[in-house]
Motif scaffolding. Structure first.
Motif, PDB file in Angstrom:
ATOM      1  N   ALA A  92      22.880  25.537 127.016  1.00  0.00           N
ATOM      2  CA  ALA A  92      21.717  24.981 126.288  1.00  0.00           C
ATOM      3  C   ALA A  92      20.471  25.171 126.719  1.00  0.00           C
ATOM      4  O   ALA A  92      19.328  25.890 125.971  1.00  0.00           O
ATOM      5  N   ARG A  93      20.076  25.152 128.075  1.00  0.00           N
ATOM      6  CA  ARG A  93      19.130  25.250 128.810  1.00  0.00           C
ATOM      7  C   ARG A  93      18.389  26.632 128.540  1.00  0.00           C
ATOM      8  O   ARG A  93      17.299  27.198 128.387  1.00  0.00           O
ATOM      9  N   ALA A  94      19.627  27.504 128.928  1.00  0.00           N
ATOM     10  CA  ALA A  94      19.133  28.901 128.867  1.00  0.00           C
ATOM     11  C   ALA A  94      18.981  29.434 127.456  1.00  0.00           C
ATOM     12  O   ALA A  94      17.922  30.449 127.261  1.00  0.00           O
ATOM     13  N   GLU A  95      19.501  29.059 126.363  1.00  0.00           N
ATOM     14  CA  GLU A  95      19.278  29.501 125.183  1.00  0.00           C
ATOM     15  C   GLU A  95      17.881  28.881 124.679  1.00  0.00           C
ATOM     16  O   GLU A  95      16.740  29.639 124.217  1.00  0.00           O
ATOM     17  N   ARG A  96      17.384  27.575 125.414  1.00  0.00           N
ATOM     18  CA  ARG A  96      16.017  27.142 124.885  1.00  0.00           C
ATOM     19  C   ARG A  96      15.037  28.049 125.343  1.00  0.00           C
ATOM     20  O   ARG A  96      13.642  28.028 125.149  1.00  0.00           O
ATOM     21  N   MET A 124      17.259  33.231 125.923  1.00  0.00           N
ATOM     22  CA  MET A 124      18.342  33.754 126.639  1.00  0.00           C
ATOM     23  C   MET A 124      19.272  34.021 125.200  1.00  0.00           C
ATOM     24  O   MET A 124      19.878  33.087 124.420  1.00  0.00           O
ATOM     25  N   VAL A 125      19.942  35.495 125.060  1.00  0.00           N
ATOM     26  CA  VAL A 125      20.730  35.360 124.094  1.00  0.00           C
ATOM     27  C   VAL A 125      21.977  35.644 124.912  1.00  0.00           C
ATOM     28  O   VAL A 125      22.184  36.367 125.620  1.00  0.00           O
ATOM     29  N   LEU A 126      22.943  34.784 124.280  1.00  0.00           N
ATOM     30  CA  LEU A 126      24.479  34.754 125.283  1.00  0.00           C
ATOM     31  C   LEU A 126      25.374  35.705 124.476  1.00  0.00           C
ATOM     32  O   LEU A 126      25.602  35.555 123.249  1.00  0.00           O
ATOM     33  N   GLU A 127      26.044  36.264 125.395  1.00  0.00           N
ATOM     34  CA  GLU A 127      27.329  37.297 124.887  1.00  0.00           C
ATOM     35  C   GLU A 127      28.457  36.608 125.663  1.00  0.00           C
ATOM     36  O   GLU A 127      28.484  36.774 126.870  1.00  0.00           O
TER      37      GLU A 127
END
Length: 299
Positions: free
Chosen positions: A105-109, A112-115
Motif C-alpha cells: 500500500a505504501r509503494a502504491e501511495r 508505483m504500479v504493481l504487477e
C-alpha cells in the motif's frame, strides 16, 4: 527532489556484559538513520543507480520483490522524489485481488504500479531475461548490482575513518539477502579487517556464488576477506520465530535501539551466538544496521 542522505552514519558502542565476558566488543553502524524514506543499505545501493537512471534520461524505475520488500518500497519512494514513474513486479499472482498489505500500500501511495506474477515463474522473470521496456531503468531484486556494490563499499570507507586503528581485529557484520551490501563492505575494508555476512534465507552455496559474481562485476576480481554463516536464517526468508522475536525485544529493552526483525535481528543474533561459542573472541565487531523496523498495519 530526493533529500540527500545524512552521511557518515553514526557509530555507537554497545556496552553488553554478555559480549564482554566473551571477549567481544560490539559497535553499531547506524545506517538505519541514513535517510528518512530510503533508509539503510537501500540508500547505499540505490544512490549510484539513481544517478545513472537520471543521467540516462529514464522515465521510470522497474524492479522486483516480494510482498514485504523494503527494496520495492525504497524504489517507489525514490522514484516519486525524483519525479519518475515506478513499476514493481511482485512475487505472487494470488495477491493481485487481495487487499494490499501495509508495504505494498505504501509503494502504491508513492505512485508505483504493481504487477503480480506467478511464484513458479517469478525467478525467471526477475532474472532480467524478460522483454526490456523502453525508458525504464531496471533494478534487480534487492537492488544488488555492480553499481550497488560500489555504493555499499562507502560503508567500509566511513568505518575506516570512524574506528580507532582499524585492522586485524575488526569484523564488520551485516545481514545478507542478495549479497550486494556484503560484497561492497568486503571490497572497501582496510587491510586485515574481515566481513561477515549472516544469511537471512536458505541459500548456502548460492549466496556465496552471488557475492563472488558481484565482486567480479564491480571490480573485475575476487576478494578473500569475507565469509557467510547460515545458521541464523530462522527458517527462511521473512521468518521470525518466537525465540528471535524475544531476542530482538530484549536487545531493544537493554540498549534502546530499535531492531528490524527480518534482517538486522538475525545478524545481531548471529553475533551473540558466535561470541558465545568463542568464535569472535578478541574481535571488535561492527554490525551494520541495514534497516528500520516495520511501521505496522497503520502505516
Amino acid at each position: 527532489m530526493l533529500v540527500p542522505a545524512d552521511l557518515p552514519t553514526p557509530l555507537t558502542v554497545v556496552d553488553d556484559p554478555e559480549l564482554a565476558a566473551a571477549g567481544v566488543e560490539l559497535r553499531l553502524k547506524r545506517d538505519d538513520l541514513a535517510h528518512p524514506t530510503v533508509p539503510g543499505n537501500k540508500w547505499r545501493k540505490l544512490a549510484p543507480n539513481l544517478e545513472r537512471a537520471v543521467a540516462d534520461g529514464s522515465r521510470a524505475l522497474l524492479t522486483y520483490g516480494g510482498a514485504y520488500s523494503t527494496h520495492v518500497r525504497a524504489v517507489a519512494a525514490a522514484a516519486r522524489a525524483l519525479g519518475l514513474g515506478s513499476v514493481g513486479v511482485i512475487r505472487g499472482a494470488e495477491l493481485a485481488g487481495m487487499p494490499r498489505n501495509w508495504s505494498l500500500a505504501r509503494a502504491e501511495r508513492d505512485g508505483m504500479v504493481l504487477e503480480f506474477v506467478e511464484r513458479s515463474v517469478y525467478r525467471e522473470v526477475a532474472s532480467g531475461r524478460q522483454e526490456r521496456r523502453p525508458e525504464h531503468f531496471v533494478l534487480p531484486q534487492g537492488g544488488s548490482n555492480a553499481a550497488a556494490v560500489r555504493g555499499a563499499a562507502v560503508i567500509a570507507a566511513e568505518l575506516a575513518a570512524q574506528l580507532p586503528e582499524p585492522g586485524d581485529r575488526d569484523v564488520v557484520c551485516c545481514a545478507v539477502g542478495t549479497g550486494g551490501t556484503l560484497a561492497g563492505i568486503a571490497a572497501g575494508l582496510p587491510p586485515g579487517a574481515r566481513a561477515l555476512g549472516v544469511a537471512v534465507l536458505r541459500g548456502e552455496g548460492y549466496l556465496e556464488r552471488e557475492v563472488t559474481a558481484l565482486h567480479r562485476a564491480a571490480y573485475g576480481r575476487e576478494f578473500a576477506n569475507w565469509r557467510l554463516v547460515h545458521d541464523w536464517h530462522g527458517g527462511g526468508y521473512g521468518k521470525v520465530p518466537p525465540e528471535l522475536e524475544r531476542f530482538a525485544a530484549g536487545f531493544e529493552d537493554r540498549h534502546g535501539v530499535p531492531v528490524e526483525r527480518r534482517y538486522v535481528a538475525k545478524a545481531l543474533s548471529a553475533v551473540y551466538g558466535l561470541a558465545g561459542a568463542g568464535r569472535l573472541t578478541g574481535r571488535r565487531v561492527t554490525l551494520v544496521v541495514t534497516g528500520v523496523p516495520d511501521p505496522g498495519p497503520e502505516a
